[in-house]
Scaffold this motif. Structure first.
Motif, PDB file in Angstrom:
ATOM      1  N   UNK A 273       0.888  -1.148   0.002  1.00  0.00           N
ATOM      2  CA  UNK A 273       0.018  -0.046  -0.057  1.00  0.00           C
ATOM      3  C   UNK A 273       0.985   1.057   0.081  1.00  0.00           C
ATOM      4  N   UNK A 274       0.558   2.186  -0.834  1.00  0.00           N
ATOM      5  CA  UNK A 274       1.260   3.343  -0.977  1.00  0.00           C
ATOM      6  C   UNK A 274       0.534   4.500   0.111  1.00  0.00           C
ATOM      7  N   UNK A 275       0.937   4.928   1.067  1.00  0.00           N
ATOM      8  CA  UNK A 275       0.124   5.772   2.066  1.00  0.00           C
ATOM      9  C   UNK A 275       1.123   7.206   1.933  1.00  0.00           C
TER      10      UNK A 275
ATOM     11  N   UNK B  88       4.476  17.686   8.087  1.00  0.00           N
ATOM     12  CA  UNK B  88       4.387  18.784   8.756  1.00  0.00           C
ATOM     13  C   UNK B  88       4.577  18.799  10.288  1.00  0.00           C
ATOM     14  N   UNK B  89       3.972  17.684  10.971  1.00  0.00           N
ATOM     15  CA  UNK B  89       4.266  17.350  12.063  1.00  0.00           C
ATOM     16  C   UNK B  89       5.598  16.463  12.478  1.00  0.00           C
ATOM     17  N   UNK B  90       6.088  15.978  11.496  1.00  0.00           N
ATOM     18  CA  UNK B  90       7.208  15.000  11.576  1.00  0.00           C
ATOM     19  C   UNK B  90       8.629  15.765  11.337  1.00  0.00           C
ATOM     20  N   UNK B  91       8.738  16.722  10.629  1.00  0.00           N
ATOM     21  CA  UNK B  91       9.948  17.538  10.422  1.00  0.00           C
ATOM     22  C   UNK B  91      10.241  18.552  11.722  1.00  0.00           C
ATOM     23  N   UNK B  92      11.374  18.447  12.127  1.00  0.00           N
ATOM     24  CA  UNK B  92      11.526  19.339  13.375  1.00  0.00           C
ATOM     25  C   UNK B  92      13.112  20.099  12.941  1.00  0.00           C
TER      26      UNK B  92
ATOM     27  N   UNK C 130       6.107   9.012   0.925  1.00  0.00           N
ATOM     28  CA  UNK C 130       5.295   7.760   1.135  1.00  0.00           C
ATOM     29  C   UNK C 130       5.774   6.763   1.953  1.00  0.00           C
ATOM     30  N   UNK C 131       4.880   6.078   2.582  1.00  0.00           N
ATOM     31  CA  UNK C 131       5.283   4.801   3.282  1.00  0.00           C
ATOM     32  C   UNK C 131       4.487   3.629   2.438  1.00  0.00           C
TER      33      UNK C 131
ATOM     34  N   UNK D 228       4.534   3.710   8.479  1.00  0.00           N
ATOM     35  CA  UNK D 228       4.342   5.181   8.492  1.00  0.00           C
ATOM     36  C   UNK D 228       5.302   5.492   9.559  1.00  0.00           C
ATOM     37  N   UNK D 229       5.637   5.021  10.746  1.00  0.00           N
ATOM     38  CA  UNK D 229       6.558   5.655  11.803  1.00  0.00           C
ATOM     39  C   UNK D 229       7.898   5.720  11.114  1.00  0.00           C
ATOM     40  N   UNK D 230       8.354   4.960  10.202  1.00  0.00           N
ATOM     41  CA  UNK D 230       9.567   4.932   9.490  1.00  0.00           C
ATOM     42  C   UNK D 230       9.770   6.094   8.780  1.00  0.00           C
ATOM     43  N   UNK D 231       8.813   6.881   8.363  1.00  0.00           N
ATOM     44  CA  UNK D 231       8.958   8.217   7.452  1.00  0.00           C
ATOM     45  C   UNK D 231       8.962   9.198   8.573  1.00  0.00           C
TER      46      UNK D 231
END
Length: 522
Positions: free
Chosen positions: A358-360, A365-369, A384-385, A410-413
């Motif tokens: 599945x391409x997700x 926005x909330x992951x880049x710091x 994409x995950x 998803x968490x890997x991205x």
């Protein structure tokens, strides 16, 4: 402008406040320790600073380290020479223009280089100072017109909700106490000063031979948070030549317009040196191997797009089943995707050892710091995950098993992954002829899926002026295997495109959430 350093995201963090406070004190102490080495007079010409600052206020804050570095570079220019410090005055004018733009004030309110310009302003230390300065300016202009002997005729207007600082300022400015009428407000106007009440007071004073001078309107009174109707009050004031001061210390920030922020470089700056840690050339892209002019096309007539609704009851039942472990919780999106992935795999009739992915879309926005992406940033920050499972796993394992695989991918991205991709982009050459992994219109994703979630998009709260929409429906998909989750009134709509021959069976089993699916059911 620089980006956020190691500053805490909590502006009230006491340890971070202490650290920054110490840095500022050390900076000032070092300055005074070396003050004899700085020139007395300014070393630059007017316009030096404004050319080095942006025309509008930056959207991202900066670390205290960067701020002190910026100040330290021209420190010999920002001292206190005998003439007025040009750089400090120039910085003030730039900041005032930023504020005027944020408030969407007319250009006539701003500092400009145009001949005869009367715009601009100054920064005051407190609201009390601002009240007194504007009141004195209004008084002096009016007395030049009517004569200084008529100061006892000047009248200042305010409501019974106006801050008491105005009354104190009026006394200092020499306004007679009897010429400070306090206009009553009521619950009927939500304790705001009404236009009619002001007009009545003005006409009565003119009839008595007095001179209307000054009106203080308030945006967010201290006692009741009342907001005076600034527009109608200003129209009355303009008619009678009255100065208007707007006390917006409480709620004036509500007038600030946050314009869309498009500066992608500010949030996607490559590191120095770049560190590409993942194989983006084969994940987000692929080498061009297909001649699109000769590639086979799947006729759209073989596809069918359907919408399946899941009620609140069925959603809750699904979430209870997927979240079978109290120590491991999955959100609505992951629960739905695990279910839909199972059902689509079941109807496709794939071999047990085939793989399905599945391409997700994953929102950065909330992951880049560092830097944190500003909320007002207007643009895509998606990668994409790609969770992948064997068909036998999708058919025989539990929803929770599939959900965990989805969540892991998803968490890997994460921030590290996004930073690696940004660094990868900085080193890509056009000669490499990379091609994005998006499918061509009319093709099929089988045995794979691509999912887009609109669950976090409040579509039913949108109002374009005629009320909220009754429905938001994405267009028909150009290829098989696309899935879209959409908030529906009281539930969730799943819109997906399948081969027409698979639609009937999918509709039949789409609401069956009994856990494992038997291979024999195919």
């Amino acid at each position: 402008m620089d980006t956020l350093g190691n500053i805490s995201r909590n502006p009230l963090d006491p340890e971070e406040f202490r650290r920054q406070g110490h840095m500022i004190v050390d900076f000032l102490a070092d300055y005074y320790g070396d003050i004899e080495y700085y020139p007395v007079r300014s070393q630059v010409e007017p316009g030096y600073l404004s050319k080095r600052l942006p025309e509008s206020a930056p959207y991202s804050s900066e670390s205290i380290e960067t701020i002190l570095k910026d100040i330290n570079v021209p420190i010999t220019l920002l001292i206190f020479p005998l003439p007025p410090p040009l750089q400090a005055t120039e910085l003030e004018s730039v900041v005032m223009n930023w504020l005027g733009q944020m408030l969407n004030l007319p250009k006539s309110f701003l500092f400009t280089s145009e001949l005869g310009s009367s715009g601009g302003g100054v920064l005051q230390g407190t609201t009390c100072e601002a009240l007194l300065c504007t009141l004195v300016a209004a008084r002096d202009q009016m007395l030049r017109k009517f004569g200084r002997d008529n100061i006892s005729k000047l009248v200042v207007y305010a409501s019974d909700q106006t801050h008491c600082a105005l009354q104190k300022g009026a006394k200092i400015a020499g306004i007679h106490p009897n010429n400070f009428p306090v206009i009553a407000t009521s619950k009927a106007t939500e304790f705001a000063l009404s236009r009619d009440s002001l007009l009545t007071a003005i006409l009565a004073d003119i009839e008595a031979g007095l001179v209307p001078l000054y009106l203080c309107a308030t945006v967010g009174t201290t006692s009741s948070t009342a907001v005076d109707p600034v527009g109608p009050l200003c129209k009355v004031a303009k008619k009678y030549g009255i100065w208007v001061h707007v006390d917006a210390a409480y709620a004036g920030s509500a007038y600030i317009e946050l314009f869309p922020y498009h500066d992608r470089l500010a949030v996607s700056q490559p590191r120095n040196p770049p560190r590409v840690e993942f194989a983006h050339g084969s994940i987000e892209f692929r080498k061009t191997t297909t001649n699109l002019d000769t590639a086979p096309m799947i006729f759209p007539s073989l596809h069918k797009t359907i919408i399946v609704n899941y009620s609140v009851e069925s959603i809750n039942k699904l979430k209870v089943m997927v979240n079978d472990n109290p120590d491991r919780r999955y959100n609505t999106f992951v629960c739905f995707l695990s279910h839909v992935w199972k059902k689509v795999t079941q109807v496709r009739g794939l071999g047990l050892e085939e793989s399905s992915q599945v391409r997700i879309a994953v929102n950065g926005r909330t992951r880049i710091s560092e830097p944190v992406v500003p909320m007002e940033y207007f643009g895509n920050l998606l990668l994409w995950a790609y969770p992948i499972l064997k068909v036998r796993e999708l058919l025989n394992e539990s929803h929770a098993y599939i959900a965990q695989v989805i969540l892991n991918e998803v968490n890997r991205v994460n921030d590290r992954y996004f930073k690696s991709f940004i660094d990868f982009g900085a080193g890509v050459y056009e000669a490499e002829e990379l091609q994005e992994t998006t499918s061509e219109p009319g093709s099929t994703l089988c045995p794979n899926l691509e999912v887009d979630s609109w669950l976090g998009f409040p579509v039913h709260d949108i109002d374009f002026g005629s009320g909220s929409p009754c429905a938001i429906i994405p267009p028909n998909s150009p290829f098989e295997g696309i899935v879209v989750f959409i908030l529906a009134d009281g539930g969730v709509d799943v819109k997906l495109t399948l081969f027409a021959k698979h639609v009937s069976l999918f509709k039949k089993i789409s609401h069956s959430i009994d856990g494992k699916l038997s291979c024999s059911s195919l």
